[in-house]
Design a protein around this motif. Structure first.
Motif, PDB file in Angstrom:
ATOM      1  N   LEU A   1       5.188  83.838  -7.912  1.00 46.06           N
ATOM      2  CA  LEU A   1       6.320  84.745  -8.085  1.00 46.06           C
ATOM      3  C   LEU A   1       7.585  84.131  -7.492  1.00 46.06           C
ATOM      4  CD1 LEU A   1       6.941  87.591  -9.157  1.00 46.06           C
ATOM      5  CD2 LEU A   1       6.613  88.430  -6.841  1.00 46.06           C
ATOM      6  N   LEU A   2       7.460  83.500  -6.330  1.00 49.20           N
ATOM      7  CA  LEU A   2       8.610  82.840  -5.725  1.00 49.20           C
ATOM      8  C   LEU A   2       9.107  81.702  -6.609  1.00 49.20           C
ATOM      9  CD1 LEU A   2      10.388  82.724  -3.176  1.00 49.20           C
ATOM     10  CD2 LEU A   2       8.770  81.065  -2.269  1.00 49.20           C
ATOM     11  N   GLY A   3       8.190  80.920  -7.170  1.00 47.57           N
ATOM     12  CA  GLY A   3       8.577  79.847  -8.087  1.00 47.57           C
ATOM     13  C   GLY A   3       9.235  80.382  -9.344  1.00 47.57           C
ATOM     14  N   PHE A   4       8.739  81.495  -9.854  1.00 49.01           N
ATOM     15  CA  PHE A   4       9.326  82.101 -11.048  1.00 49.01           C
ATOM     16  C   PHE A   4      10.766  82.531 -10.776  1.00 49.01           C
ATOM     17  CE2 PHE A   4      10.309  86.009 -13.376  1.00 49.01           C
ATOM     18  CZ  PHE A   4      10.275  85.515 -14.678  1.00 49.01           C
TER      19      PHE A   4
ATOM     20  N   ALA B   1      16.601  81.598 -11.273  1.00 47.34           N
ATOM     21  CA  ALA B   1      17.924  81.494 -10.649  1.00 47.34           C
ATOM     22  C   ALA B   1      18.567  80.140 -10.943  1.00 47.34           C
ATOM     23  CB  ALA B   1      17.810  81.695  -9.140  1.00 47.34           C
ATOM     24  N   GLY B   2      17.898  79.290 -11.716  1.00 46.55           N
ATOM     25  CA  GLY B   2      18.474  78.010 -12.094  1.00 46.55           C
ATOM     26  C   GLY B   2      18.162  76.894 -11.123  1.00 46.55           C
ATOM     27  N   GLN B   3      17.334  77.137 -10.143  1.00 50.07           N
ATOM     28  CA  GLN B   3      16.978  76.079  -9.203  1.00 50.07           C
ATOM     29  C   GLN B   3      15.748  75.370  -9.711  1.00 50.07           C
ATOM     30  OE1 GLN B   3      16.726  77.356  -5.217  1.00 50.07           O
ATOM     31  NE2 GLN B   3      18.654  78.477  -5.254  1.00 50.07           N
ATOM     32  N   ARG B   4      15.756  74.073  -9.595  1.00 46.69           N
ATOM     33  CA  ARG B   4      14.624  73.271 -10.058  1.00 46.69           C
ATOM     34  C   ARG B   4      14.050  72.495  -8.894  1.00 46.69           C
ATOM     35  NH1 ARG B   4      14.335  76.272 -13.820  1.00 46.69           N
ATOM     36  NH2 ARG B   4      15.470  75.999 -15.722  1.00 46.69           N
ATOM     37  N   VAL B   5      12.778  72.277  -8.971  1.00 45.97           N
ATOM     38  CA  VAL B   5      12.104  71.453  -7.978  1.00 45.97           C
ATOM     39  C   VAL B   5      11.936  70.077  -8.586  1.00 45.97           C
ATOM     40  CG1 VAL B   5      10.000  71.144  -6.640  1.00 45.97           C
ATOM     41  CG2 VAL B   5      10.911  73.434  -7.025  1.00 45.97           C
ATOM     42  N   VAL B   6      12.474  69.074  -7.928  1.00 48.18           N
ATOM     43  CA  VAL B   6      12.422  67.714  -8.449  1.00 48.18           C
ATOM     44  C   VAL B   6      11.619  66.868  -7.474  1.00 48.18           C
ATOM     45  CG1 VAL B   6      13.786  65.698  -9.100  1.00 48.18           C
ATOM     46  CG2 VAL B   6      14.661  67.995  -9.524  1.00 48.18           C
ATOM     47  N   LEU B   7      10.643  66.167  -7.992  1.00 44.12           N
ATOM     48  CA  LEU B   7       9.869  65.249  -7.172  1.00 44.12           C
ATOM     49  C   LEU B   7      10.455  63.855  -7.324  1.00 44.12           C
ATOM     50  CD1 LEU B   7       6.248  66.441  -7.958  1.00 44.12           C
ATOM     51  CD2 LEU B   7       7.612  66.930  -5.952  1.00 44.12           C
TER      52      LEU B   7
END
Length: 121
Positions: free
Chosen positions: A82-85, A90-96
């Motif tokens: 849910l937090l990831g959703f 909100a337009g934030q992406r997780v980039v590795l």
């Protein structure tokens, strides 16, 4: 034949609280022999026994503990999704970002001849 739904006849109360003309309260008890005793209310309350309270123990059976643990684990997993959703909405992406490879260099020297090998992971 008495009516089974009728209430039993009212009995006079065996305990009552009265006060004297000065306003001091007394506990009035009617004894089984018909006599009446007057006790100051403070004394009667001091002598009163505390109510018998059943203690609740925190012991749980193993099945309840297992189900509670699984429920908490499932809650954490679903909370993470849910937090990831919401973060994605909100337009934030997780980039590795890949890290630079770790390389080991092996050198060997024999008289006038040398060699070097590199191993990267």
């Amino acid at each position: 034949m008495p009516n089974p739904k009728a209430l039993p006849p009212a009995t006079p109360a065996k305990l009552a609280v009265w006060s004297d003309p000065s306003g001091k309260p007394y506990l009035v008890q009617q004894q089984t022999d018909g006599s009446t005793t007057f006790t100051p209310l403070e004394t009667a309350l001091a002598q009163a026994q505390p109510p018998n309270i059943a203690r609740v123990t925190p012991d749980r059976d193993p099945l309840s503990t297992l189900l509670l643990g699984l429920t908490v684990l499932l809650g954490f997993v679903l909370g993470g999704y849910l937090l990831g959703f919401y973060a994605g909405a909100a337009g934030q992406r997780v980039v590795l970002v890949p890290r630079s490879p770790v390389c080991d260099t092996h050198r060997s020297n024999v008289l006038f001849w040398s060699s070097e090998t590199k191993e990267c992971n």
